[in-house]
Design a protein around this motif. Structure first.
Motif: not given
Length: 347
Positions: A46, A49, A68-69, A72, A76, A201, A205
């Protein structure tokens, strides 16, 4: 009791007793300690990011972390909202396909004279899963897994909101002359973990999207589910690639020989791109961990602490390596200073 000899022996006994208590607490609290380490790794991701976003958005850290949160959570939710039902159906179909392929492999081996049955493969898999951790009873159920993940994420968010606060709190417990060295080690550990997780990450990806795209082009069944599983397993170096490769090949050969070889080729190409291009460019320059060392740590921590130890083996080894390197540099600097003082004194 006033005898110096008795007092010295009592101090020695106290040290051994405290050491035994500390080891017992580590064994007893192994699961919570790993959850805290997992939260530190998530907080590092975190924080990475947030720092990266700060290069393009000159706003406060709290707002950047919130973005950022939210990103995410949105990703999802979007993924599972659009593909949740289809992924569930594909997962059930994949289980049937894998069991059928394992049965075919067992029959082929019996035809060659090898006395191995599909039940042997199933028992071997169950033994491997049951041996993955003897202190993981706290997360042995679905409720335990969800609870542990929620606690880990919440703790990670608190750490990521103001990491310097907790860093200063740890430093205050150290002697004054040790704090500067602690800050240097903490900064180097944070930088190393950010680079390591960034590489992880990016690799996840590339592997997930690459596997999904090429398998979909080649007509391999369940390309979307295989892409997601490959991306998730890519978080586990070495072992994750083996698991995802086995699944891709088994599902590929369920569609025919040509499809199976095509799936194997896709898996090899994606792994080569990730292992020889992405990892050296992003993560290896920061950590430079030997593959055998990481694999050995995964085997050891996986056997001791289960899937959580397996996932955290790489970051733990990286932090230990940084600590040992920085400690070695500090000792080397002290030795040079002592040598210089002796030379000046001798002159």
């Amino acid at each position: 009791m006033r005898s110096p000899l008795v007092q010295q022996e009592l101090k020695r006994a106290g040290v051994w007793f405290a050491l035994a208590v500390a080891l017992g607490l580590i064994v007893l609290l192994a699961q919570p300690i790993l959850l805290i380490l997992g939260a530190l790794v998530l907080a590092t991701m975190m924080d990475g990011g947030t720092r990266l976003l700060g290069r393009v958005l000159p706003i406060g850290r709290g707002w950047r972390l919130t973005i950022v949160l939210l990103g995410i959570v949105a990703f999802i939710a979007y993924t599972f909202y659009l593909t949740g039902s289809s992924l569930a159906a594909q997962a059930q179909a994949m289980r049937t396909i894998v069991e059928a392929q394992v049965a075919r492999i067992g029959g082929w081996m019996q035809h060659l004279g090898i006395t191995t049955t599909p039940d042997d493969f199933k028992s071997l898999a169950s033994q491997a899963m049951s041996s993955m951790g003897r202190v993981t009873a706290a997360v042995g159920t679905a409720v335990g897994v969800i609870t542990s993940l929620v606690m880990m994420v919440v703790l990670a968010i608190f750490l990521a909101v103001e990491p310097k606060l907790y860093e200063r709190g740890v430093a205050w417990m150290l002697p004054i002359d040790k704090r500067a060295h602690f800050y240097a080690i903490a900064d180097k550990m944070g930088w190393t973990l950010r680079r390591l997780m960034a590489g992880r990450l990016i690799g996840m990806t590339v592997e997930g999207v690459g596997v999904w795209l090429f398998l979909w082009i080649g007509g391999v069944p369940m390309a979307g589910l295989l892409g997601i599983l490959t991306a998730l397993f890519a978080f586990l170096p070495n072992i994750g690639a083996i698991i995802s490769g086995v699944l891709i090949i088994l599902v590929g050969f369920s569609g025919g020989t040509h499809t199976g070889f095509y799936a194997f080729g896709v898996y090899m190409v994606v792994q080569i791109i990730d292992g020889y291009l992405i990892v050296p460019m992003v993560a290896k320059k920061a950590t430079d961990l030997a593959p055998a060392l990481v694999l050995g740590a995964q085997i050891l921590l996986g056997a001791l602490f289960g899937i959580l130890g397996l996932a955290l083996a790489d970051p733990i080894v990286a932090m230990i390596k940084v600590y040992l390197e920085e400690r070695s540099k500090g000792l080397e600097t002290q030795n040079k200073a002592r040598i210089a003082e002796r030379m000046i004194g001798g002159a």
